[in-house]
Design a protein around this motif. Structure first.
Motif, short mmCIF file in Angstrom:
data_model
loop_
_atom_site.label_atom_id
_atom_site.label_comp_id
_atom_site.label_asym_id
_atom_site.label_seq_id
_atom_site.Cartn_x
_atom_site.Cartn_y
_atom_site.Cartn_z
N SER A 271 -5.06 5.85 1.32
CA SER A 271 -3.90 6.36 2.05
C SER A 271 -4.20 6.61 3.52
N ALA A 272 -5.43 6.93 3.85
CA ALA A 272 -5.76 7.34 5.22
C ALA A 272 -5.52 6.23 6.23
N PHE A 273 -5.96 5.00 5.90
CA PHE A 273 -5.86 3.90 6.86
C PHE A 273 -4.41 3.60 7.22
N TYR A 274 -3.55 3.49 6.20
CA TYR A 274 -2.16 3.13 6.47
C TYR A 274 -1.36 4.31 6.99
N GLY A 275 -1.82 5.52 6.70
CA GLY A 275 -1.23 6.67 7.35
C GLY A 275 -1.53 6.64 8.85
N PHE B 58 0.79 -1.23 0.00
CA PHE B 58 0.00 0.00 0.00
C PHE B 58 0.83 1.28 0.00
N ILE B 59 1.75 1.40 0.95
CA ILE B 59 2.43 2.68 1.13
C ILE B 59 3.26 3.05 -0.10
N ILE B 60 4.06 2.12 -0.60
CA ILE B 60 4.87 2.38 -1.80
C ILE B 60 3.99 2.61 -3.02
N PRO B 61 2.97 1.76 -3.29
CA PRO B 61 2.09 2.03 -4.43
C PRO B 61 1.40 3.40 -4.36
N VAL B 62 0.95 3.79 -3.16
CA VAL B 62 0.30 5.11 -3.03
C VAL B 62 1.26 6.22 -3.38
N LEU B 63 2.50 6.14 -2.89
CA LEU B 63 3.49 7.18 -3.19
C LEU B 63 3.79 7.24 -4.68
N ILE C 260 -9.27 7.92 -11.67
CA ILE C 260 -9.23 6.64 -10.95
C ILE C 260 -8.08 6.63 -9.95
N SER C 261 -6.91 7.13 -10.36
CA SER C 261 -5.75 7.16 -9.48
C SER C 261 -5.96 8.10 -8.30
N SER C 262 -6.55 9.26 -8.55
CA SER C 262 -6.80 10.22 -7.47
C SER C 262 -7.77 9.66 -6.45
N LEU C 263 -8.82 9.00 -6.94
CA LEU C 263 -9.78 8.35 -6.05
C LEU C 263 -9.09 7.28 -5.22
N PHE C 264 -8.21 6.52 -5.85
CA PHE C 264 -7.48 5.47 -5.15
C PHE C 264 -6.64 6.05 -4.02
N VAL C 265 -5.91 7.12 -4.29
CA VAL C 265 -5.04 7.72 -3.28
C VAL C 265 -5.87 8.22 -2.09
N VAL C 266 -6.97 8.89 -2.38
CA VAL C 266 -7.81 9.45 -1.30
C VAL C 266 -8.36 8.33 -0.42
N CYS C 267 -8.83 7.26 -1.03
CA CYS C 267 -9.52 6.20 -0.27
C CYS C 267 -8.59 5.19 0.37
N LEU D 122 -11.76 3.63 8.14
CA LEU D 122 -10.66 3.88 7.19
C LEU D 122 -10.21 2.61 6.48
N GLY D 123 -10.30 1.48 7.19
CA GLY D 123 -9.78 0.24 6.63
C GLY D 123 -10.77 -0.56 5.81
#
Length: 333
Positions: A262-266, A213-218, A253-260, A291-292
């Motif tokens: 990133s919060a849990f793992y942050g 998750f963390i690396i893919p989101v970045l 699609i990518s922006s929606l993915f990041v928003v939904c 979040l999860g």
């Protein structure tokens, strides 16, 4: 385990299982609704694209849709099982069996969906920067299928450690490790190491989620920036109208993915690093549940909405199908 660790406080001083599962049970209704929407819309997307020879982007659309359908099936199943457990209709043994099935289905398919989103974002960005570069779709297909293998192995380790060794699968998944796949490895290290080191434990605990998750989101955030710049300076990138349309769709699609996602793992990372203090365990489990589970399910439900609304042919076909369904319902009445 360090006594002053927020992570230790939250995860290792937990109330009863029924109390832990109450926040998860409270989100059952929205999760079931989102799951049904996800399944319905994604089946429509898959049915539309499967009739022709798939190019790269439609192939990735169908892979994301397929993974999100499997995730939704698992979440709906587990939502029902958790509600039955908290109401006393089933016992902990039955709950464990349901959790094993749903945990395997949802976590593997969810991580696969993340990877497919990553491939979609990176491939689109690569074609923007190098328009004549040829991405071999067979290589992408192979990577998409092979990516599942390590997560199945980690799932097997989790099941072995938490179900067969400790016989508390539901407790570990929802309480100590908050939906994190691969936690069996850190648990094995903690129980077997004579020279326990909290930093090593943290590294082992974070590594699977960092990869998933963390690396893919970045990376996806970087691709979003590149795509935005390319759209803003479209004259320099020689976009056709079709390429511009596809880029905007992938960006949405990518922006929606990041928003939904990133919060849990942050949130979990902040617990590991003691950057955030949870005032109560009920608050913690509620945050984890929302979040999860809810946010990723929202992502899965909105993805096909973007795909359908951004494709004129798909949109026309969807509207026609909805009209036929409404007409048939009226006719039956």
């Amino acid at each position: 385990m360090a006594n002053n660790s927020t992570y230790a406080t939250v995860y290792y001083m937990t109330p009863s299982l029924a109390h832990i599962l109450e926040p998860y049970s409270s989100i059952s209704a929205p999760c079931i609704i989102l799951g049904m929407i996800t399944i319905t819309l994604n089946i429509f997307v898959i049915n539309y694209y499967r009739k022709g020879e798939l190019s790269l982007v439609p192939f990735l659309y169908t892979m994301i849709a397929s993974a999100d359908i499997l995730t939704s099936v698992g979440v709906i199943h587990q939502s029902i099982a958790l509600s039955l457990f908290t109401k006393g209709s089933i016992g902990e043994t039955a709950s464990d069996k349901n959790t094993i099935v749903c945990f395997t289905l949802t976590q593997v398919s969810y991580r696969s969906s993340v990877f497919y989103n990553l491939v979609l974002a990176v491939s689109r960005t690569l074609l923007i920067l190098r328009p004549f570069f040829q991405i071999k779709i067979n290589a992408v297909k192979l990577a998409c299928f092979l990516y599942i293998v390590p997560w199945l192995i980690l799932t097997a380790i989790d099941i072995y450690q938490f179900h067969f060794v400790e016989n508390k699968f539901t407790t570990n998944v929802y309480s100590y490790y908050a939906l994190q796949m691969g936690s069996g490895l850190s648990d094995i290290y903690e129980n077997s190491s004579y020279n326990y080191n909290y930093d090593i434990f943290t590294f082992i605990s974070l590594l699977p989620d960092a990869i998933a998750f963390i690396i893919p989101v970045l990376i996806i955030i970087i691709t979003c920036v590149v795509q935005l710049v390319s759209l803003h300076r479209s004259s320099q990138f020689q976009f056709s109208s079709t390429q511009r349309h596809v880029t905007i769709t992938v960006l949405l699609i990518s922006s929606l993915f990041v928003v939904c996602n990133s919060a849990f793992y942050g949130y979990l990372t902040s617990l590991y690093l003691d950057a955030y203090y949870v005032t109560s365990k009920a608050t913690h489990f509620t945050i984890v549940a929302v979040l999860g589970i809810v946010l990723p399910m929202l992502n899965a439900a909105l993805n096909p909405v973007i795909i359908i609304t951004r494709s004129s042919q798909l949109r026309v076909k969807f509207v026609g199908s909805m009209r036929r369904i409404v007409s048939s319902v009226k006719w039956e009445r």
